[in-house]
Design an enzyme around this catalytic site. Structure first.
Site, PDB file in Angstrom:
ATOM      1  N   TYR A 156     -10.762 -44.672  22.241  1.00 31.08           N
ATOM      2  CA  TYR A 156      -9.786 -44.199  21.265  1.00 31.08           C
ATOM      3  C   TYR A 156      -8.498 -45.025  21.328  1.00 31.08           C
ATOM      4  CZ  TYR A 156      -7.140 -40.740  18.530  1.00 31.08           C
ATOM      5  OH  TYR A 156      -6.386 -40.098  17.571  1.00 31.08           O
ATOM      6  N   LYS A 160      -7.004 -47.389  18.341  1.00 32.80           N
ATOM      7  CA  LYS A 160      -5.694 -47.098  17.762  1.00 32.80           C
ATOM      8  C   LYS A 160      -4.699 -48.232  18.030  1.00 32.80           C
ATOM      9  CE  LYS A 160      -6.574 -43.142  15.827  1.00 32.80           C
ATOM     10  NZ  LYS A 160      -6.546 -43.017  14.347  1.00 32.80           N
TER      11      LYS A 160
END
Length: 249
Positions: A156, A160
């Site tokens: 993640y 991001k």
């Protein structure tokens, strides 16, 4: 006159949580909104019905942003349906948390494909339209995790952080055609996911936030609406943290 009157906005992952709040806010500001969803048609249609009942204009279109062909088709369909595409909000995202040593290839790839490659594919398709129009605003929803990292979220965080880099690069490429690209980085926001946190975890998280509270989806939506509007006409390549002061040090 609302500040987004006459504009057409596409919001990926718009059927729930932060995405739904963004759809509502852009519609309230005058934009015609396309609510993209991956699988929950009823939730997306509920947002559409809410916007239309309030006097706005919205439609729902299904597309899985982890599929680059589906991304291209989605953008083309929006342009055909409305005749233009002025605002894109790349909000769709998933999480498959796990420690690095235990993370499977499938969990790594699923998060990268949706959270990063999907942003690339939507942006690539939208840029072609916006360049011809010589106008447009793209707002990417990243995360403070992309700024500071987090144990158990390597996939993640990587995705991001990649969105932030992509935002800056796209801003440099598209600025000469009056297309702006920015990002918002939400911190702890009151959503279904944070509702599942224990009181102990919530208290610990809030202690790290300068404002000592979680934000709301509406807080993120307000930042997105600002960056999408002409009020931000001299802002591009930036990442705005909407985190209550969690990461300003």
């Amino acid at each position: 006159m609302a500040r987004l009157d006459g504009s057409v906005a596409l919001v990926t992952g718009g059927s729930r949580g932060i995405g739904a709040a963004i759809c509502r806010r852009l519609a309230a500001d005058g934009a015609s909104v396309v609510v993209n969803y991956a699988g929950n048609e009823s939730a997306a249609q509920a947002i559409v019905d809410e916007i239309n009942s309030a006097g706005g204009r919205a439609i729902a279109i299904q597309a899985d942003v982890s599929d680059t062909t589906a991304c291209t088709d989605l953008v083309h369909r929006v342009a055909q349906e409305f005749g233009s595409l002025d605002i894109v909000v790349n909000n769709a995202g998933i999480a498959r948390d796990g420690l690095l040593m235990r993370m499977s290839d499938a969990d790594w790839s699923a998060v990268i494909d949706t959270n990063l490659t999907g942003v690339f594919a939507i942006t690539r398709a939208a840029a072609k339209i916006m360049i011809k129009q010589r106008s447009g605003a793209i707002v990417n929803v990243t995360s403070v995790i992309g700024l500071v990292g987090n144990a158990g979220q390597g996939n993640y965080a990587a995705a991001k952080a990649g969105v932030i880099g992509l935002t800056k690069s796209a801003a440099k490429e598209l600025s000469s055609r009056n297309v702006r690209v920015n990002a918002v980085a939400p911190g702890f926001i009151e959503t279904d996911m944070t509702a599942e946190l224990s009181d102990k975890v919530r208290e610990s998280a809030q202690s790290e936030i300068a404002l000592k509270r979680f934000g709301s989806p509406q807080d993120v939506a307000a930042a997105v609406a600002f960056l999408a509007s002409s009020d931000a006409s001299y802002i591009t390549g930036q990442t705005l943290a909407v985190d209550g002061g969690m990461t300003f040090v």
